[in-house]
Motif scaffolding. Structure first.
Motif, short mmCIF file in Angstrom:
data_model
loop_
_atom_site.label_atom_id
_atom_site.label_comp_id
_atom_site.label_asym_id
_atom_site.label_seq_id
_atom_site.Cartn_x
_atom_site.Cartn_y
_atom_site.Cartn_z
N PRO A 510 -47.94 -12.61 -28.98
CA PRO A 510 -48.02 -14.05 -28.53
C PRO A 510 -48.41 -14.12 -27.10
CG PRO A 510 -45.55 -13.23 -28.78
CD PRO A 510 -46.59 -12.15 -29.11
N ASP A 511 -49.18 -15.43 -27.05
CA ASP A 511 -49.74 -15.83 -25.63
C ASP A 511 -48.57 -15.76 -24.56
OD1 ASP A 511 -52.44 -15.82 -26.34
OD2 ASP A 511 -52.50 -18.06 -26.46
N LEU A 512 -48.83 -15.68 -23.48
CA LEU A 512 -47.79 -15.92 -22.52
C LEU A 512 -47.62 -17.49 -22.37
CD1 LEU A 512 -46.28 -14.70 -19.86
CD2 LEU A 512 -48.50 -15.36 -18.62
N GLU A 513 -46.18 -17.63 -22.34
CA GLU A 513 -45.87 -19.02 -22.32
C GLU A 513 -45.39 -19.55 -21.13
OE1 GLU A 513 -42.56 -21.58 -24.99
OE2 GLU A 513 -42.90 -19.59 -25.45
N VAL A 514 -45.92 -20.79 -20.76
CA VAL A 514 -45.73 -21.33 -19.38
C VAL A 514 -44.42 -22.35 -19.61
CG1 VAL A 514 -46.33 -22.96 -17.34
CG2 VAL A 514 -47.99 -21.13 -18.48
N HIS A 515 -43.55 -22.41 -18.90
CA HIS A 515 -42.46 -23.19 -18.91
C HIS A 515 -42.44 -24.21 -17.63
CE1 HIS A 515 -40.21 -21.30 -22.17
NE2 HIS A 515 -40.82 -20.25 -21.65
N GLY A 516 -42.37 -25.48 -17.86
CA GLY A 516 -42.45 -26.40 -16.71
C GLY A 516 -43.83 -27.08 -16.87
N SER A 517 -44.77 -26.71 -16.39
CA SER A 517 -46.26 -27.61 -16.36
C SER A 517 -47.06 -26.64 -17.04
CB SER A 517 -46.69 -28.11 -14.95
OG SER A 517 -45.41 -28.76 -14.21
N ILE A 535 -35.24 -16.13 -12.15
CA ILE A 535 -36.28 -16.85 -11.93
C ILE A 535 -36.10 -18.37 -12.47
CG2 ILE A 535 -38.82 -17.32 -12.55
CD1 ILE A 535 -39.19 -14.41 -12.42
N THR A 536 -35.62 -18.19 -13.83
CA THR A 536 -35.27 -19.66 -14.67
C THR A 536 -34.33 -20.66 -13.87
OG1 THR A 536 -35.41 -18.10 -16.63
CG2 THR A 536 -34.43 -20.27 -16.88
N GLY A 537 -33.29 -19.79 -13.37
CA GLY A 537 -32.36 -20.77 -12.54
C GLY A 537 -33.10 -21.39 -11.20
N ALA A 538 -33.74 -20.70 -10.57
CA ALA A 538 -34.70 -21.00 -9.30
C ALA A 538 -35.47 -22.22 -9.79
CB ALA A 538 -35.46 -20.11 -8.76
N VAL A 539 -36.19 -21.92 -10.50
CA VAL A 539 -37.38 -22.86 -11.24
C VAL A 539 -36.71 -24.28 -11.53
CG1 VAL A 539 -39.17 -23.44 -13.08
CG2 VAL A 539 -39.18 -21.23 -11.74
N ASN A 540 -35.55 -24.02 -12.35
CA ASN A 540 -34.87 -25.22 -12.94
C ASN A 540 -34.46 -26.12 -11.81
OD1 ASN A 540 -35.42 -24.33 -15.48
ND2 ASN A 540 -32.95 -23.85 -16.23
N LEU A 542 -35.52 -26.20 -8.51
CA LEU A 542 -36.73 -26.78 -7.97
C LEU A 542 -37.17 -28.02 -8.66
CD1 LEU A 542 -38.03 -23.26 -6.66
CD2 LEU A 542 -37.42 -25.29 -5.26
N ARG A 543 -37.36 -27.88 -10.00
CA ARG A 543 -38.09 -28.97 -10.67
C ARG A 543 -36.99 -30.11 -10.66
NH1 ARG A 543 -42.40 -27.94 -13.66
NH2 ARG A 543 -42.22 -29.57 -14.93
N GLU A 544 -35.62 -29.80 -10.60
CA GLU A 544 -34.65 -30.92 -10.66
C GLU A 544 -34.83 -31.65 -9.24
OE1 GLU A 544 -30.60 -29.92 -11.50
OE2 GLU A 544 -31.10 -29.20 -13.36
N GLN A 545 -35.32 -30.72 -8.14
CA GLN A 545 -35.56 -31.41 -6.89
C GLN A 545 -36.88 -31.98 -6.79
OE1 GLN A 545 -35.05 -28.27 -4.03
NE2 GLN A 545 -32.94 -27.82 -5.18
N GLY A 546 -37.61 -31.89 -7.93
CA GLY A 546 -39.10 -32.81 -7.96
C GLY A 546 -40.20 -31.97 -7.52
N HIS A 547 -39.94 -30.56 -7.52
CA HIS A 547 -41.08 -29.67 -6.86
C HIS A 547 -42.00 -29.44 -8.12
CE1 HIS A 547 -39.62 -29.29 -2.96
NE2 HIS A 547 -38.47 -28.92 -3.60
N GLU A 611 -32.62 -16.62 -3.18
CA GLU A 611 -33.76 -16.16 -2.66
C GLU A 611 -34.88 -16.65 -3.18
OE1 GLU A 611 -31.84 -11.70 -1.42
OE2 GLU A 611 -32.47 -12.13 -3.74
N LEU A 612 -35.09 -16.93 -4.41
CA LEU A 612 -36.32 -17.34 -4.96
C LEU A 612 -36.41 -18.63 -4.71
CD1 LEU A 612 -35.81 -15.51 -8.63
CD2 LEU A 612 -37.15 -14.67 -6.54
N VAL A 613 -35.69 -19.57 -4.64
CA VAL A 613 -35.74 -20.80 -4.31
C VAL A 613 -36.43 -21.05 -2.74
CG1 VAL A 613 -34.59 -23.27 -3.65
CG2 VAL A 613 -34.20 -21.78 -5.84
#
Lengths: 621, 339
Positions: A510-517, A535-540, A542-547, A611-613
């Motif tokens: 399968p193709d590499l899947e992008v989560h987010g945008s 990474i999932t926790g950090a991205v969630n 950050l996105r909640e904060q509007g990044h 750290e990731l955030v």
């Protein structure tokens, strides 16, 4: 049961507070049973329906000198009423069985967090062993935390006063006192552990009874003394409907291999030599003989892989399992499998550092080793598992690729997911991939190195088949006939064929899947392996904060999915966190000429979400 | 396709179409010929034979046998063959190795194969030299051997392959000589019939790098003087007209002259099946010129065979847990349902 109260007055009943998420760390001597205590809390919480994630952390020494920092063993578990991805960055609660456990862990504890300490062990002798000058429970150094004291050892001994056990055996029950307290604090029943103890000590009923008695005493102690003013409740999480079990990575890997065996019709042969943190795969498979599994504890790592190759040659599913130092020893034999073009699954449960390194700690630093650590041009498919449960799926996929392409496949796991656990939604057997294989039987015009047009795999022709007698070996083979050949053009052809065969795997993954945008944006956090949770926790967050942050996670490390270059080009910045000095980012940079920002950590422990955030925010400007 | 008719098999059926590329005059030719002549007589269809080898001159053997063959990596043939035999007990698996392959780089696998008693037939071609790498001393070379890597003479005490094998508890230990064809064939047949690991050291001449290494027993004159053919139930008598015997003296084994009419009651009558390997070990230590060179089967005892026991455990569990299904495995342990 009436129990003596050590220094605390009975107070008003505790108030019940609902929380959505808590991180608890059990810490003590490596002989204190902290892994067991943590696992029991985990199982009970799993059966209650919490989502959870665990992080065991123990020393390489089986029993380091008691009371020392070197001997501290810890087990962190996070339970939640919602979907979580990591065992938590910082504990909310620390159970410290002795001063060394307190000293080794207090820096991690959340500000205002809870310390539950076994005061019996807080004495001058143990302070000395732990390198502490003054009593931390009294000197004010824990002012920022809520400290609860109880004399676990004394109360355990008193609880068992009327039993015939010797003091040593009595003291070994004290972890159950702590567990009873923690069960009370988080409003869980002791029943699951009681049942487990009865089974575990079936042949030693007096030990089972003593442990159960102490467990109850710990629970009752909190109930009677009201040591804690607040009692917590974490409700069940909303998970996808289905039947669940809590599973460790190494268990999921072993079960995945058995599933692959059943779905392919090939009996498993596991050749292995004991090594941390991979041995549990051997232990587990050794207990599945009823599934036709053969396990072979070989004389060394080399014999382990060679025997597996011999088994594959005979038509079994040859598997070997090790960690970095063992994989180094297997390199020559892996190349033999590659040259004779037989299926083989090589599981590398990565640990920390070069040489013996950090045997019980985690790292992702064997990627370049498994990619390139062999003589000649010798590419092999490389897959990685990203969570404990994911090991199941990746094991099946590794078997599929190995048997379809007639090639050794490397499966990368690591100490973090091997020993960590999470709830796993058990799949329906019918939903698992069909891995049936076809052995070659037709003697007419048989050519051992003829190739399947699609996969470039050669026929799997088993000894015992009339008319197919042929020879294989590590010397270069003539395409088609398989005879020894030193012809220059043939060697070039075979080198390309072996490489193209691996590249062809990319056609059907399968193709590499992008989560987010998915259409691209400012920042992509790209990961592989066990960094998925953080990474999932950090991205969630950050996105909640509007990044404008997205994430993608790579299971296939060789070959890469076909769309990776295109995905990388959609983002202004690609950040790649790895628990090594930037191994996958090196490969991606070389392949796609993209200036990937490498973020590395080699401390023998996983990335914290925070750290990731923080790192992502730097790149977001 | 049906199984090959075993009765019709001849030596020719075991010769592959590949050109044999050992040096002219190499002892390996004679061993190849003996093996190709022996296998057709074993009553097994050709496709049931597998020859597994390591690395070295001897290890090219599989390419010349028209059977299934696996030329593996240096020293590891016992490990590859063990994995094969554990999963395919129906096959007759022969391991071909050399003194360097088995006793240096593969020493570990060699001893563990023997202690486990895996059902493999193992031929160790001992020429006391590294041939394929052009003449370095080997783990069986005598002390003081001058080679390219030991210009002042080697310092390492040699292994005696029979002693090593006996020390591991091997159940079948034999020795023969490349050019002693009838003897070699009879030993090969005995090995083929043995159930556990059958180990044969074959003294093999490397006429390029270590010519006449075994001339003390292989030369026409020496043969009748120094070859001690060990046979079960027979006295250890050897030499011209059987005029010498071996007896146990106060300081170990000793040679006794046996003039016509001499009392032979002190001569050791060989028992290959005695449980303790001590006597075989003592005999294996004998070497020319003070002593004869023992040839034949020194030890053949029964002990449970590894792969049969491994498979036995699996069958037992399968029988005991007949209802084991993948579904039950996936759902084992504590589970809970989310609806």
């Amino acid at each position: 049961m009436t129990l003596p109260v050590a220094g605390q007055e009975a107070a008003t009943p505790a108030t019940l507070e609902k929380i959505s998420d808590v991180v608890i760390r059990f810490a003590g001597d490596s002989g204190d049973g902290m892994q067991l205590t943590g696992s029991q809390f985990t199982n009970t919480s799993a059966l209650l329906g919490n989502d959870l994630s665990t992080l065991p952390d123990f020393p390489a020494e089986i029993r380091a000198p008691t009371g020392t920092l070197a001997g501290v063993s810890g087990f962190q578990v996070r339970i939640a009423d919602h979907d979580i991805h990591t065992p938590g960055d910082v504990p909310d609660v620390l159970i410290a069985m002795n001063p060394a456990a307190l000293k080794a862990n207090i820096a991690d504890l959340k500000e205002g967090g809870v310390v539950i300490a076994n005061t019996d062990e807080f004495n001058v002798r143990n302070f000395k062993k732990a390198g502490i000058e003054t009593d931390p429970l009294e000197d004010g150094s824990l002012a920022g935390f809520r400290v609860y004291k109880a004399d676990f050892t004394t109360m355990t001994r008193r609880t068992l006063e009327d039993t015939d056990l010797d003091t040593r055996s009595k003291d070994r029950c004290k972890n159950l006192f702590a567990l009873g307290m923690v069960y009370w604090l988080f409003s869980r029943s002791i029943d699951t552990t009681v049942e487990w103890l009865k089974v575990k000590f079936k042949r030693k009923p007096e030990i089972a009874a003593a442990n159960i008695k102490v467990l109850k005493a710990g629970w009752n102690f909190c109930d009677i003394t009201q040591l804690f003013q607040v009692r917590y409740e974490v409700e069940k999480a909303t998970l996808e409907p289905g039947v669940y079990r809590n599973i460790h990575g190494n268990s999921a890997l072993a079960i995945g291999l058995v599933a692959a065996s059943r779905r392919s019709g090939l009996p498993i042969f596991l050749g292995a030599y004991p090594i941390t943190p991979a041995s549990d795969v051997l232990h587990e498979l050794a207990s599945y003989k009823e599934f036709g599994v053969t396990t072979f504890q070989a004389e060394d790592e080399i014999a382990a892989v060679c025997a597996s190759i011999g088994a594959s040659y005979g038509g079994a599913l040859g598997v070997t399992c090790s960690s970095g130092p063992g994989i180094a020893l297997k390199a020559e034999a892996m190349n033999l499998a590659l040259m004779v073009e037989l299926p083989l699954v090589v599981c590398d449960i990565q640990r920390g550092g070069p040489s013996t390194g950090l045997p019980t700690k985690t790292e992702q630093s064997d990627l370049l080793q498994v990619m390139f650590g062999r003589n000649g041009d010798s590419p092999v498919p490389v897959l990685s598992a990203s969570t404990p449960a994911d090991c199941f799926d990746v094991a099946m996929e590794a078997v599929r690729i190995a048997t379809t392409y007639m090639v050794p496949v490397v499966l990368l796991s690591d100490g973090y997911i091997a020993n960590g656990s999470e709830p796993w939604r058990i799949p329906e057997v019918e939903s698992l991939p069909d891995l049936r294989v076809q052995f070659h039987e037709d003697a007419e015009n048989f050519q051992p190195y003829a190739r399947n047009e699609e996969t470039l795999g050669r026929p799997w022709a088993l000894p015992g088949t009339p008319g197919l007698e042929h020879r294989v070996g590590g010397l270069e083979k003539e395409e088609g006939s398989g005879n020894i050949s030193y012809d220059p053009d043939n060697h070039e052809l075979m080198t390309h064929l072996r490489s193209d065969k691996v590249k062809r795997v990319a056609r059907e993954i399968p193709d590499l899947e992008v989560h987010g945008s998915p259409d691209g944006g400012k920042l992509l956090i790209l990961g592989w392996g066990s960094t998925l949770g953080a990474i999932t926790g950090a991205v969630n967050d950050l996105r909640e904060q509007g990044h404008d942050v997205s994430r993608a996670h790579m299971r296939y490390l060789n070959p890469f999915p076909s769309n990776v270059g295109e995905v990388l080009s959609r983002f202004e910045t690609v950040l790649m966190p790895e628990m090594n000095l930037g191994q996958l980012s090196l490969l991606l940079r070389a392949e796609y000429l993209k200036d990937i920002k490498s973020y590395t950590k080699v401390q023998g422990k996983p990335f914290a979400k925070s750290e990731l955030v923080a790192k992502a925010l730097e790149h977001l400007g | 396709m049906t199984a090959t008719e075993t009765l019709e098999l001849t030596k020719k059926d075991f010769q592959s179409d590949q050109e044999v590329r050992w040096c002219p005059g190499c002892g390996d030719y004679a061993i190849l010929s003996a093996v190709q002549a022996t296998l057709p007589e074993l009553g097994l269809p050709k496709e049931k034979f597998v020859v597994v080898s390591g690395i070295g001159c001897s290890s090219r053997f599989p390419y010349y046998m028209n059977t299934y063959g696996f030329h593996s990596i240096h020293g590891r043939a016992p490990a590859v063959a063990t994995g094969l035999k554990m999963t395919r007990p129906d096959l007759q698996v022969w391991v071909v190795t050399g003194d360097g392959d088995a006793l240096s780089i593969g020493g570990n696998h060699f001893i563990h194969m023997l202690r486990r008693n895996v059902g493999l037939k193992v031929m160790l071609f001992n020429n006391r030299i590294y041939g394929l790498t052009k003449g370095q001393y080997s783990p069986t070379s005598e002390i003081g051997k001058r080679t390219k890597s030991t210009p002042l003479g080697s310092l390492d005490a040699p292994f005696n392959p029979l002693s090593v094998a006996l020390g591991t508890g091997a159940t079948f230990v034999a020795r023969s000589v490349d050019i002693f064809q009838p003897h070699l064939k009879s030993v090969l047949k005995r090995a083929a019939a043995h159930e556990g690991t059958a180990f044969i050291e074959i003294l093999q001449n490397c006429n390029i790098f270590n010519d006449k290494a075994f001339s003390g027993v292989t030369d026409k004159a020496a043969r009748s003087e120094n070859a001690l053919y060990v046979e079960d139930g027979k006295p250890l008598i050897y030499g011209k007209e059987n005029r010498r015997g071996i007896r146990r003296g106060p300081a170990g084994l000793e040679v006794v002259e046996l003039p016509e009419g001499a009392d032979e009651s002190e001569i050791i009558v060989w028992d290959e099946a005695v449980r303790s390997p001590s006597a075989a070990f003592e005999l294996a230590q004998l070497q020319a010129p003070e002593f004869p060179v023992p040839l034949g089967v020194l030890r053949a005892v029964d002990r449970p065979v590894y792969e049969q026991q491994v498979i036995g455990q699996i069958r037992e569990r399968e029988e005991a847990k007949k209802d084991a299904s993948l579904e039950s495995l996936l759902n084992s342990g504590d589970t809970w349902e989310v609806s």
